[in-house]
Design a protein around this motif. Structure first.
Motif, short mmCIF file in Angstrom:
data_model
loop_
_atom_site.label_atom_id
_atom_site.label_comp_id
_atom_site.label_asym_id
_atom_site.label_seq_id
_atom_site.Cartn_x
_atom_site.Cartn_y
_atom_site.Cartn_z
N ILE A 499 0.85 -1.21 0.00
CA ILE A 499 0.00 0.00 0.00
C ILE A 499 0.88 1.25 0.00
CG2 ILE A 499 -1.71 1.32 1.31
CD1 ILE A 499 -2.82 -1.31 2.33
N PRO A 500 0.72 2.12 -1.01
CA PRO A 500 1.53 3.35 -1.04
C PRO A 500 1.07 4.34 0.02
CG PRO A 500 -0.06 3.35 -2.84
CD PRO A 500 -0.16 2.00 -2.18
N VAL A 501 2.04 5.10 0.53
CA VAL A 501 1.77 6.11 1.56
C VAL A 501 2.32 7.44 1.06
CG1 VAL A 501 2.08 6.79 3.96
CG2 VAL A 501 1.98 4.35 3.35
N GLY A 502 1.46 8.43 0.95
CA GLY A 502 1.86 9.74 0.43
C GLY A 502 1.99 10.77 1.53
N LEU A 503 3.08 11.50 1.52
CA LEU A 503 3.35 12.54 2.51
C LEU A 503 2.74 13.84 2.01
CD1 LEU A 503 4.78 13.24 5.17
CD2 LEU A 503 6.85 13.65 3.85
N GLY A 504 1.86 14.42 2.81
CA GLY A 504 1.07 15.56 2.35
C GLY A 504 1.49 16.89 2.93
N SER A 505 0.50 17.76 3.06
CA SER A 505 0.73 19.16 3.36
C SER A 505 1.30 19.38 4.76
CB SER A 505 -0.58 19.93 3.22
OG SER A 505 -1.13 19.76 1.94
N TYR A 506 2.17 20.38 4.86
CA TYR A 506 2.75 20.76 6.15
C TYR A 506 2.02 21.94 6.77
CZ TYR A 506 6.54 17.95 4.26
OH TYR A 506 7.27 16.93 3.71
N PHE A 507 1.23 22.67 5.95
CA PHE A 507 0.54 23.86 6.42
C PHE A 507 -0.90 23.84 5.93
CE2 PHE A 507 4.97 25.07 5.59
CZ PHE A 507 5.37 25.42 6.88
N ALA A 508 -1.76 24.52 6.64
CA ALA A 508 -3.12 24.73 6.15
C ALA A 508 -3.07 25.57 4.88
CB ALA A 508 -3.95 25.42 7.23
N LEU A 509 -4.16 25.57 4.13
CA LEU A 509 -4.20 26.34 2.88
C LEU A 509 -3.84 27.81 3.14
CD1 LEU A 509 -7.41 25.16 0.96
CD2 LEU A 509 -5.03 24.42 0.66
N ASN A 510 -2.99 28.33 2.27
CA ASN A 510 -2.59 29.74 2.29
C ASN A 510 -1.84 30.15 3.55
OD1 ASN A 510 -3.89 30.29 -0.25
ND2 ASN A 510 -5.85 30.32 0.84
N GLN A 511 -1.21 29.18 4.21
CA GLN A 511 -0.43 29.50 5.40
C GLN A 511 1.08 29.35 5.18
OE1 GLN A 511 -1.91 30.80 8.31
NE2 GLN A 511 -3.54 30.88 6.80
N SER A 512 1.51 28.90 4.01
CA SER A 512 2.95 28.85 3.75
C SER A 512 3.41 30.23 3.30
CB SER A 512 3.28 27.80 2.68
OG SER A 512 2.68 28.13 1.45
N PHE A 513 4.72 30.48 3.45
CA PHE A 513 5.28 31.81 3.23
C PHE A 513 6.08 31.87 1.93
CE2 PHE A 513 5.67 32.32 8.09
CZ PHE A 513 4.38 32.81 8.17
N PRO A 514 5.78 32.84 1.07
CA PRO A 514 6.72 33.12 -0.02
C PRO A 514 7.86 33.97 0.52
CG PRO A 514 4.80 34.57 -0.15
CD PRO A 514 4.56 33.62 0.99
N PRO A 515 9.07 33.94 -0.02
CA PRO A 515 9.46 33.08 -1.14
C PRO A 515 9.90 31.68 -0.70
CG PRO A 515 11.29 34.48 -0.54
CD PRO A 515 10.16 34.86 0.37
N PHE A 516 9.96 31.44 0.62
CA PHE A 516 10.37 30.12 1.14
C PHE A 516 9.11 29.35 1.54
CE2 PHE A 516 14.10 32.79 1.89
CZ PHE A 516 15.08 32.02 1.30
N HIS A 517 8.53 28.63 0.60
CA HIS A 517 7.27 27.95 0.87
C HIS A 517 7.45 26.74 1.77
CE1 HIS A 517 4.69 30.33 -1.77
NE2 HIS A 517 5.70 30.36 -2.63
#
Length: 812
Positions: A499-517
């Motif tokens: 069974i494949p396991v996918g590593l997902g999001s580290y932040f809620a939507l629109n909570q990561s920072f540009p330019p270092f996402h």
């Protein structure tokens, strides 16, 4: 980035310099207490320390700083495993603690050090003012917690491990060590633990012989580079002369070094008590009177240094400084208008620190050289060159470090593979070719303890009913990214390495920072405690994860440029899949008529992210079962009292919840109204105990018994009785008739304006989306059904436990 060899130097020099001095040969061993953030270089440094002659250096104790580069659950077990490998299980180990600091500045016993002193309240939950500079994924916590994926392949696993309520705290261990007599302290992370000790136990200062500090930047050149004037925020950083290394926050603070920045006020307490300090390399002399002229490895000069903890103008009240803002008397009796009373950087995107087309103005955590004031301390400025001119190793320490690690004395007993005579990696993949598979199901989980009961239930359900096709994990919920290894272990136990396991999001939507996402805000995830009852227990399954068999699969930092790595791996088969990849692969494998069923038991970030990028994918989603929301409007955010109506999963990403509800997918909601009505009871534990137990039922029973015991203790474990709510959704998906499920429908929406006090509210609204939800189940029928499925001998464990693996491999 942080330079690993620099921190190793800090520890190593103090431990080796006595070897050349006859006067030390018959001296009593010097006691050393190590306070570390267990970054990857700290592990190497610890191995080096443990190689030193015990007649000269007595490593008495290790405390772990839990608000910097590693997370508590991974760090504590890594230390235990290193000590087991090196046969030093006599060394005390401390981490965390559930104490706090009251609003008036009273420091309660056993403050955990999960938060910097300026933000420490009465809980281990809180904002990430400084910690948000550290990426939670690759290049940050994930790579540190797993040692780039190498830890499980190398370190053996001993008997000592984190145990809730029995784990020694950092403050307990510090007090015990210092109470026994003169002790040298080495700080190789943020200074929170020691800062708290110095404030709460000033009587123990007399027993601190010396403090060695890895941190600060006085005359260094920034190793991560900076942007030229006028280039804006989109430039590629180049080498420059500023002293900081906050690669993710350079546009707001080009002055600070990570170890000092993660808790500047604590660092300030250390600086103004002692006259020896090293930056990038250690000071010599732990056994020579701390004489800088006898340093074998570094050129050291005295400097007047201070640590900046706030920014001018001093005496302002702008809401950034909880030591002073809205207080008649400053916290800790600090001086009004003094050096601590200015603006305190709110985070790595603080507008106060930004200058358009220029470098950041904030200096929080800057170890600044001053003419007046400050403290006269010894600063290591340059590494000394290798005396062997023919060597390819440039510095003396480089040569000595390798030499000393290779000494036969006090060597490690074994690594993970060499410990066992018949060790062998085995992958278990069932032959399903002759079976008629049921509906394809994707399990999207945030790796909370209850999710693992759900996973066992799904793996036990006959594949003719459901076919667990893939798992995706979100890491902005109840567990940190490295907990993905526990998912792999459960799959291996149950013979489902396919069974494949996918590593997902580290932040809620629109909570990561540009330019270092790779960095972002903890606006919502701040609600989850970092200590007991929160991520510490989720990451370790309340200390029980180490009883699971060890999977040949685990997270690995092997990656490619396509997925954000600096270079493409030559081992693509080892690469950790991402959640979007796994989801898309499942969708693409379906024929046009079939549809996939998704079960989500955490924040809906992964699903919302995929929908926003592929709007037509809702057509291939047959149905979506969601644990989340609260129809009646009763919340469970026990760490955010002002938000009374939100349920955790919707609160952790309210924008994602709204995107998914509006997606036109056929949704069934299992709200808090129902999951909150199925608390664990002692009577149910008795029922589980009477069953003829399969290995998986034994594990679940032990997990539930542990949480029941912890719940009875109260405090941070008041809510530990609700683990049965998560697998309820799976039971509704598989066989709603067995548990007498009734459904209703209402038009609902989710509050997602960003206001913390209302975020995640589930509102019944005529303008909302019609959603089917579970309105009732038979609690007793559900409990018996869950026990029967877990106790079934179909699809039972292939590898019952880690103990059974050790027997199979044949211990040497």
């Amino acid at each position: 980035m942080r330079r690993p060899i620099g921190k190793v130097r800090v520890i190593a020099i103090a431990a080796t310099i006595c070897w050349t001095l006859f006067s030390c040969l018959h001296a009593a061993p010097k006691t050393l207490h190590v306070d570390t953030d267990m970054d990857n270089d700290d592990g190497l440094a610890l191995l080096y320390l443990l190689k030193q002659p015990r007649s000269q250096i007595h490593v008495k104790a290790i405390t772990i700083n839990a608000n910097s580069w590693s997370n508590a659950g991974s760090a504590i077990n890594t230390v235990y495993d290193i000590l087991y490998m090196m046969d030093r299980e006599d060394i005390l180990v401390g981490i965390g603690g559930e104490g706090g600091i009251t609003d008036n500045g009273t420091i309660l016993p056993n403050v955990g050090g999960y938060l910097p002193i300026i933000d420490q309240g009465l809980s281990t939950a809180g904002r990430c003012r400084y910690r948000e500079a550290i990426p939670p994924g690759p290049g940050g916590h994930l790579d540190v917690d797993t040692n780039y994926g190498l830890r499980r392949q190398f370190l053996p696993q001993g008997e000592r491990h984190y145990v809730p309520l029995k784990q020694r705290t950092s403050q307990e261990v510090l007090v015990e060590t210092l109470s026994e007599g003169p002790t040298t302290i080495l700080l190789s992370g943020a200074h929170t633990n020691l800062g708290i000790l110095l404030l709460s136990h000033p009587e123990l200062k007399k027993n601190i012989e010396h403090i060695y500090i890895m941190g600060g930047g006085v005359h260094s050149s920034n190793p991560t580079g900076c942007c030229p004037s006028g280039s804006g925020l989109s430039c590629t950083p180049a080498q420059c002369g500023n002293v900081g290394n906050l690669f993710s926050a350079y546009h707001t603070n080009p002055w600070a070094e990570f170890n000092i920045f993660t808790d500047p006020f604590s660092a300030y307490q250390s600086f103004f008590l002692w006259d020896s300090f090293a930056s990038a390399v250690t000071i010599s002399g732990m056994l020579t009177g701390h004489n800088p002229h006898k340093n074998k490895y570094a050129v050291i000069h005295p400097k007047n240094i201070t640590v900046l903890t706030s920014d001018k103008p001093y005496g302002i009240n702008d809401g950034s400084n909880p030591f002073f803002d809205n207080r008649t008397m400053p916290k800790f009796h600090l001086q009004k208008g003094g050096v601590h009373s200015g603006h305190v950087q709110r985070g790595i995107q603080d507008p106060f620190c930004l200058v358009p087309d220029g470098k950041g103005t904030c200096m929080d955590g800057y170890t600044k050289e001053v003419q007046n004031g400050g403290a006269l301390i010894q600063v290591a400025l340059l590494p000394k060159p290798n005396k062997d001119m023919t060597s390819t190793l440039k510095t003396q320490f480089d040569a000595d470090y390798i030499h000393d690690l290779n000494l036969p004395k006090q060597t490690g007993r074994f690594n993970f593979e060499s410990e066992f005579l018949h060790f062998k990696k085995v992958f278990y993949r069932p032959n399903l070719s002759k079976k008629i598979l049921g509906k394809p199901v994707i399990f999207d989980m945030d790796m909370s303890p209850g999710d693992f009961i759900t996973l066992f239930y799904l793996l036990k359900t006959p594949v003719e009913l459901i076919n667990l096709t893939a798992i995706t994990v979100t890491t902005n919920g109840w567990a940190n990214p490295a907990a993905i290894d526990v998912v792999y272990d459960v799959l291996h136990m149950m013979g489902r390495d396919d069974i494949p396991v996918g590593l997902g999001s580290y932040f809620a939507l629109n909570q990561s920072f540009p330019p270092f996402h790779s960095t972002g805000d903890c606006k919502y995830s701040q609600a989850i405690p970092l200590g007991s009852g929160g991520r510490l227990d989720s990451d370790t399954l309340f200390g029980l994860a180490r009883e699971l068999p060890r999977s040949p699969r685990s997270y690995t930092a092997q990656n490619s440029v396509k997925f954000g790595a600096p270079r493409t791996t030559d081992r693509p088969e080892l690469r950790q899949p991402l959640a979007n990849e796994v989801l898309l692969n499942v969708f693409s494998s379906l024929n046009n008529e079939a549809g996939v069923t998704i079960l989500s038991s955490g924040p809906l970030t992964n699903i919302a992210t995929l929908l926003l990028a592929n709007s037509s994918l809702h057509k291939k989603t047959k149905e979506l079962y969601i644990i989340g929301g609260s129809i009646a409007g009763q919340g469970n955010l026990f760490t955010i009292p002002k938000n009374t109506k939100a349920e955790f999963n919707f609160f952790l990403d309210p924008e994602a919840a709204l995107v998914v509800l509006k997606s036109q997918i056929n949704i069934t909601l299992i709200p808090l109204d129902i999951t909150g009505q199925i608390p664990l009871s002692e009577a149910y534990l008795d029922i589980l105990e009477k069953y003829e137990k399969t290995p998986e039922l034994k594990f679940v029973h032990k997990l539930l018994s542990t949480t029941w015991m912890l719940h009875s203790q109260g405090g941070p474990y008041n809510f530990a009785q609700y683990l049965l709510g998560d697998p309820l959704a799976a039971a509704v998906l598989v066989n709603p008739q067995n548990i007498r499920t009734t459904f209703n429908e209402k038009k609902i929406t989710v509050e997602s304006t960003g206001d913390i006090s209302t975020a995640g509210w589930t509102k019944v609204d005529k303008a909302g989306v019609p959603i089917r939800y579970v309105s009732s189940v038979d609690k007793k029928a559900y409990e018996l059904h869950l026990a029967a499925v877990l106790n079934s001998h179909t699809q039972t464990a292939v590898v019952p436990s880690f103990a059974s693996q050790k027997k199979q491999w044949g211990k040497l």
